[in-house]
Design an enzyme around this catalytic site. Structure first.
Site, PDB file in Angstrom:
ATOM      1  N   ASP A   1      12.781 -29.684 -13.767  1.00 18.94           N
ATOM      2  CA  ASP A   1      11.545 -29.244 -13.318  1.00 18.94           C
ATOM      3  C   ASP A   1      11.483 -29.052 -12.074  1.00 18.94           C
ATOM      4  O   ASP A   1      13.150 -29.533 -11.127  1.00 18.94           O
ATOM      5  CB  ASP A   1      10.718 -30.567 -13.526  1.00 18.94           C
ATOM      6  CG  ASP A   1      10.257 -30.578 -15.106  1.00 18.94           C
ATOM      7  OD1 ASP A   1      10.179 -29.739 -15.922  1.00 18.94           O
ATOM      8  OD2 ASP A   1       9.128 -31.354 -15.158  1.00 18.94           O
TER       9      ASP A   1
ATOM     10  N   ASP B   1      10.104 -30.122  -9.792  1.00 14.45           N
ATOM     11  CA  ASP B   1      10.087 -31.200  -8.944  1.00 14.45           C
ATOM     12  C   ASP B   1      11.015 -32.775  -8.362  1.00 14.45           C
ATOM     13  O   ASP B   1      10.171 -33.901  -8.638  1.00 14.45           O
ATOM     14  CB  ASP B   1       8.527 -32.106  -8.670  1.00 14.45           C
ATOM     15  CG  ASP B   1       7.958 -32.100 -10.676  1.00 14.45           C
ATOM     16  OD1 ASP B   1       9.079 -32.363 -11.767  1.00 14.45           O
ATOM     17  OD2 ASP B   1       7.000 -31.533 -10.974  1.00 14.45           O
TER      18      ASP B   1
ATOM     19  N   TRP C   1      -0.491 -28.209 -21.238  1.00 13.16           N
ATOM     20  CA  TRP C   1       0.472 -29.577 -20.126  1.00 13.16           C
ATOM     21  C   TRP C   1       0.981 -30.131 -21.937  1.00 13.16           C
ATOM     22  O   TRP C   1      -0.515 -30.717 -22.374  1.00 13.16           O
ATOM     23  CB  TRP C   1      -0.075 -30.817 -19.449  1.00 13.16           C
ATOM     24  CG  TRP C   1       1.475 -31.776 -19.022  1.00 13.16           C
ATOM     25  CD1 TRP C   1       1.343 -31.610 -17.634  1.00 13.16           C
ATOM     26  CD2 TRP C   1       0.879 -32.945 -19.697  1.00 13.16           C
ATOM     27  NE1 TRP C   1       1.978 -32.514 -17.840  1.00 13.16           N
ATOM     28  CE2 TRP C   1       1.877 -33.785 -18.365  1.00 13.16           C
ATOM     29  CE3 TRP C   1      -0.181 -33.823 -21.181  1.00 13.16           C
ATOM     30  CZ2 TRP C   1       2.447 -34.925 -19.272  1.00 13.16           C
ATOM     31  CZ3 TRP C   1       1.275 -34.684 -21.399  1.00 13.16           C
ATOM     32  CH2 TRP C   1       2.059 -35.695 -21.048  1.00 13.16           C
TER      33      TRP C   1
ATOM     34  N   GLU D   1       6.108 -30.128 -25.404  1.00 16.60           N
ATOM     35  CA  GLU D   1       6.760 -29.061 -25.615  1.00 16.60           C
ATOM     36  C   GLU D   1       8.123 -29.700 -25.232  1.00 16.60           C
ATOM     37  O   GLU D   1       9.313 -28.732 -26.295  1.00 16.60           O
ATOM     38  CB  GLU D   1       7.020 -28.013 -24.521  1.00 16.60           C
ATOM     39  CG  GLU D   1       7.925 -27.615 -23.543  1.00 16.60           C
ATOM     40  CD  GLU D   1       7.046 -29.352 -22.243  1.00 16.60           C
ATOM     41  OE1 GLU D   1       5.363 -29.394 -22.566  1.00 16.60           O
ATOM     42  OE2 GLU D   1       7.405 -29.305 -21.405  1.00 16.60           O
ATOM     43  N   ASP D   2       8.456 -30.738 -24.696  1.00 15.88           N
ATOM     44  CA  ASP D   2       9.682 -31.570 -24.784  1.00 15.88           C
ATOM     45  C   ASP D   2      10.142 -31.906 -25.651  1.00 15.88           C
ATOM     46  O   ASP D   2      11.399 -31.950 -25.784  1.00 15.88           O
ATOM     47  CB  ASP D   2       9.480 -32.597 -23.498  1.00 15.88           C
ATOM     48  CG  ASP D   2       7.753 -33.275 -23.160  1.00 15.88           C
ATOM     49  OD1 ASP D   2       7.474 -32.722 -24.356  1.00 15.88           O
ATOM     50  OD2 ASP D   2       8.645 -34.314 -22.275  1.00 15.88           O
TER      51      ASP D   2
ATOM     52  N   MET E   1      10.579 -37.990  -9.185  1.00 13.71           N
ATOM     53  CA  MET E   1      10.036 -36.850  -8.749  1.00 13.71           C
ATOM     54  C   MET E   1       9.009 -36.736  -7.519  1.00 13.71           C
ATOM     55  O   MET E   1       7.574 -37.489  -7.260  1.00 13.71           O
ATOM     56  CB  MET E   1       8.457 -36.736 -10.186  1.00 13.71           C
ATOM     57  CG  MET E   1       8.986 -35.461 -10.614  1.00 13.71           C
ATOM     58  SD  MET E   1       7.287 -35.369 -11.944  1.00 13.71           S
ATOM     59  CE  MET E   1       5.595 -36.216 -11.292  1.00 13.71           C
TER      60      MET E   1
ATOM     61  N   HIS F   1       2.401 -35.218  -7.476  1.00 13.70           N
ATOM     62  CA  HIS F   1       1.858 -34.496  -7.598  1.00 13.70           C
ATOM     63  C   HIS F   1       0.550 -34.880  -8.462  1.00 13.70           C
ATOM     64  O   HIS F   1       1.152 -35.325  -8.947  1.00 13.70           O
ATOM     65  CB  HIS F   1       2.160 -33.309  -7.813  1.00 13.70           C
ATOM     66  CG  HIS F   1       2.794 -32.997  -9.020  1.00 13.70           C
ATOM     67  ND1 HIS F   1       2.124 -32.848 -10.429  1.00 13.70           N
ATOM     68  CD2 HIS F   1       4.472 -33.227  -9.449  1.00 13.70           C
ATOM     69  CE1 HIS F   1       3.165 -33.150 -11.034  1.00 13.70           C
ATOM     70  NE2 HIS F   1       4.277 -33.313 -11.379  1.00 13.70           N
TER      71      HIS F   1
ATOM     72  N   ARG G   1      -1.931 -32.404 -11.353  1.00 14.88           N
ATOM     73  CA  ARG G   1      -1.810 -31.734 -12.217  1.00 14.88           C
ATOM     74  C   ARG G   1      -2.622 -30.307 -11.660  1.00 14.88           C
ATOM     75  O   ARG G   1      -3.744 -30.031 -10.784  1.00 14.88           O
ATOM     76  CB  ARG G   1      -2.459 -32.090 -13.398  1.00 14.88           C
ATOM     77  CG  ARG G   1      -2.423 -30.681 -14.462  1.00 14.88           C
ATOM     78  CD  ARG G   1      -1.169 -31.470 -16.125  1.00 14.88           C
ATOM     79  NE  ARG G   1      -1.222 -32.389 -15.981  1.00 14.88           N
ATOM     80  CZ  ARG G   1      -1.234 -32.965 -17.247  1.00 14.88           C
ATOM     81  NH1 ARG G   1      -2.865 -32.362 -17.865  1.00 14.88           N
ATOM     82  NH2 ARG G   1      -1.381 -34.610 -17.538  1.00 14.88           N
TER      83      ARG G   1
HETATM   84  C1  UD2 Z   1       6.158 -34.124 -17.743  1.00 15.28           C
HETATM   85  C2  UD2 Z   1       8.188 -33.623 -17.475  1.00 15.28           C
HETATM   86  C3  UD2 Z   1       7.983 -32.074 -17.605  1.00 15.28           C
HETATM   87  C4  UD2 Z   1       7.142 -31.317 -18.948  1.00 15.28           C
HETATM   88  C5  UD2 Z   1       5.484 -32.023 -18.856  1.00 15.28           C
HETATM   89  C6  UD2 Z   1       4.665 -31.157 -20.081  1.00 15.28           C
HETATM   90  C7  UD2 Z   1       8.782 -34.943 -16.457  1.00 15.28           C
HETATM   91  C8  UD2 Z   1       9.634 -35.795 -15.601  1.00 15.28           C
HETATM   92  N1  UD2 Z   1       7.941 -33.994 -16.311  1.00 15.28           N
HETATM   93  O1  UD2 Z   1       5.829 -33.614 -16.284  1.00 15.28           O
HETATM   94  O2  UD2 Z   1       9.500 -32.268 -18.281  1.00 15.28           O
HETATM   95  O3  UD2 Z   1       7.266 -32.136 -20.358  1.00 15.28           O
HETATM   96  O4  UD2 Z   1       5.737 -33.487 -18.750  1.00 15.28           O
HETATM   97  O5  UD2 Z   1       4.778 -30.342 -19.824  1.00 15.28           O
HETATM   98  O6  UD2 Z   1       8.356 -36.484 -17.568  1.00 15.28           O
HETATM   99  N2  UD2 Z   1       5.382 -26.219 -13.288  1.00 15.28           N
HETATM  100  C9  UD2 Z   1       5.103 -25.501 -12.340  1.00 15.28           C
HETATM  101  N3  UD2 Z   1       3.382 -24.652 -11.894  1.00 15.28           N
HETATM  102  C10 UD2 Z   1       2.353 -25.303 -12.680  1.00 15.28           C
HETATM  103  C11 UD2 Z   1       2.836 -26.458 -13.352  1.00 15.28           C
HETATM  104  C12 UD2 Z   1       3.869 -26.605 -13.808  1.00 15.28           C
HETATM  105  O7  UD2 Z   1       5.824 -24.451 -11.995  1.00 15.28           O
HETATM  106  O8  UD2 Z   1       1.600 -24.792 -11.857  1.00 15.28           O
HETATM  107  C13 UD2 Z   1       6.271 -26.750 -13.056  1.00 15.28           C
HETATM  108  C14 UD2 Z   1       7.106 -26.832 -12.352  1.00 15.28           C
HETATM  109  O9  UD2 Z   1       8.626 -27.039 -12.996  1.00 15.28           O
HETATM  110  C15 UD2 Z   1       6.960 -28.930 -12.779  1.00 15.28           C
HETATM  111  C16 UD2 Z   1       6.895 -28.187 -14.807  1.00 15.28           C
HETATM  112  O10 UD2 Z   1       6.616 -27.223 -14.665  1.00 15.28           O
HETATM  113  O11 UD2 Z   1       7.889 -29.278 -12.504  1.00 15.28           O
HETATM  114  C17 UD2 Z   1       6.519 -29.440 -15.512  1.00 15.28           C
HETATM  115  O12 UD2 Z   1       4.944 -29.720 -14.893  1.00 15.28           O
HETATM  116  P1  UD2 Z   1       4.522 -31.144 -13.956  1.00 15.28           P
HETATM  117  O13 UD2 Z   1       4.870 -31.398 -13.615  1.00 15.28           O
HETATM  118  O14 UD2 Z   1       2.741 -30.395 -13.562  1.00 15.28           O
HETATM  119  O15 UD2 Z   1       4.299 -31.680 -15.299  1.00 15.28           O
HETATM  120  P2  UD2 Z   1       5.152 -33.335 -15.386  1.00 15.28           P
HETATM  121  O16 UD2 Z   1       5.317 -33.926 -13.744  1.00 15.28           O
HETATM  122  O17 UD2 Z   1       3.683 -34.499 -15.930  1.00 15.28           O
HETATM  123 MN    MN Z   2       5.721 -32.802 -12.140  1.00 11.23          MN
END
Ligand code: UD2
Ligand code: MN
Length: 354
Positions: free
Chosen positions: A203, A205, A265, A268-269, A295, A298, A300
């Site tokens: 990711d 972030d 969202w 997939e993981d 992290m 941020h 959504r």
């Molecule tokens: C969680 C998971 C992530 C993934 C996601 C579900 C953690 C730390 N990470 O992240 O691996 O499984 O859930 O999909 O638990 N991104 C962009 N632009 C966008 C949207 C996403 O660049 O508009 C990329 C970016 O690299 C981001 C990653 O996708 O870090 C995951 O998306 P997130 O950060 O919004 O999701 P998060 O933090 O819930």
């Molecule tokens: Mn994130």
């Protein structure tokens, strides 16, 4: 009728006995003399000049080759292979301090990392890296996060003595985000550039806060972000495989890569986790001290809402994984930019089918 053979005695008696004896004596004396002179020469230190001759000759050989061949054959024949880098890099420091409130000046960062070459490539100059690692970042509209990632991760990755490259796979347009498909694309595109043997999916972030948490591959698929601040520096659940992970080329191929059909969202993981265990592999992880990471906070993003289909899809991994993955991947590259700190590949991933 055959002629009778002469008896041996007749041959000897035919030669003049005295002159033969003389000739033999002379030969023996001559040989003894020659041998003793050589021996004397050798023992009396004349050896240095003999060896000098050989050593000069050896030194001259390359020049000779050089002048004979126009290609720099000598450099390839003489240049020694670098020794392998050690299992544990001596450059590691342990805990790393990160601060997401400081201003990042990417130009200054580029200057501060002169050994990172165009496209975010690096390899140690004094030893042969143990692995060739492509780092793949699924991306869209997160430029500030990417700045922090590059600022903190390039120095760490260099200290880990990796032969690495950074690939930011940027989803074009504003359709629903597809993280796993972008990671599949990163795998395929990075292999077009270099013979990578390990793939780290991260990711944008997430920053590790201990440089001993290696961005490389292990005997089993590796989960790297095991102690996230947002989960109280632990795992949210035992099967969690989100954030940052590393798979060797072989491990990635065994699971047919990642799913292409998770839009939005989540899920997939878990599908990737299911693929790994379905193929009889397990998860390798660092301990929760080495595995600490942060992290960037941020909200959504737009066009990345919860995927309502994710629970159904996760329950079907075993049935779908051989049909949906790297073997069914289709996309269009819109633009490739080789920037100083990374390669940015903008891609059209299409839209959900059905
Ligand atoms: C969680 C998971 C992530 C993934 C996601 C579900 C953690 C730390 N990470 O992240 O691996 O499984 O859930 O999909 O638990 N991104 C962009 N632009 C966008 C949207 C996403 O660049 O508009 C990329 C970016 O690299 C981001 C990653 O996708 O870090 C995951 O998306 P997130 O950060 O919004 O999701 P998060 O933090 O819930
Ligand atoms: Mn994130």
């Amino acid at each position: 009728m055959k002629e009778p053979l002469l008896p041996a005695s007749a041959v000897t008696s035919a030669l003049p006995g005295a002159s033969l004896q003389k000739a033999c004596k002379f030969l023996v004396v001559f040989c003894t003399l020659h041998l003793s002179v050589t021996l004397l020469y050798y023992l009396s230190g004349a050896d240095s000049s003999i060896f000098q001759y050989f050593s000069i000759n050896q030194q001259q050989t390359p020049n000779k080759i050089n002048s004979t061949y126009s290609t720099p054959l000598t450099t390839t024949t003489i240049a020694k292979e670098l020794p392998s880098c050690p299992d544990t890099s001596p450059l590691l420091r342990g805990p790393v301090t990160v601060n997401f409130n400081v201003q990042i000046n990417i130009k200054e960062d580029i200057k501060a990392n002169p050994h990172v070459t165009e496209g975010g490539r690096y390899k140690p100059s004094d030893c042969k890296a143990l692995q060739k690692v492509a780092i793949i970042i699924p991306f869209r509209n997160r430029d500030l996060h990417l700045k922090y990632w590059l600022h903190y991760m390039h120095p760490i990755l260099q200290r880990q003595q990796l032969d690495y490259g950074v690939y930011v796979i940027n989803q074009d347009g504003d359709n629903t985000f597809n993280r796993a498909k972008l990671m599949n694309i990163g795998y395929a595109e990075s292999l077009k550039e270099y013979d990578y043997d390990c793939f780290v999916f991260s990711d944008v972030d997430i920053i590790i806060i201990d440089d001993r948490n290696l961005y490389k591959c292990f005997n089993q698929p590796r989960h790297i972000s095991v102690a996230m601040d947002k989960f109280g520096f632990g795992l949210p659940y035992a099967q969690y495989f989100g954030g940052v992970s590393a798979l060797s080329k072989d491990q990635f191929r065994r699971i047919n890569g990642f799913p292409n059909n998770y839009w939005g969202w989540g899920g997939e993981d878990d599908d990737i986790y299911n693929r790994i265990v379905t193929k009889g592999m397990s998860i390798s992880r660092p301990d929760t001290v080495t595995g600490k990471c942060q992290m960037i906070k941020h909200n959504r993003d737009e066009k990345n809402d919860d995927n309502p289909k994710r629970f159904d899809l996760i329950s079907q991994t075993r049935q779908t994984m051989d049909k949906d993955g790297i073997n069914s991947l289709s996309y269009k590259v819109v633009k490739t930019e080789k920037l100083p700190f990374y390669v940015k590949i903008t891609v059209d991933v299409g839209i959900p089918s059905g």
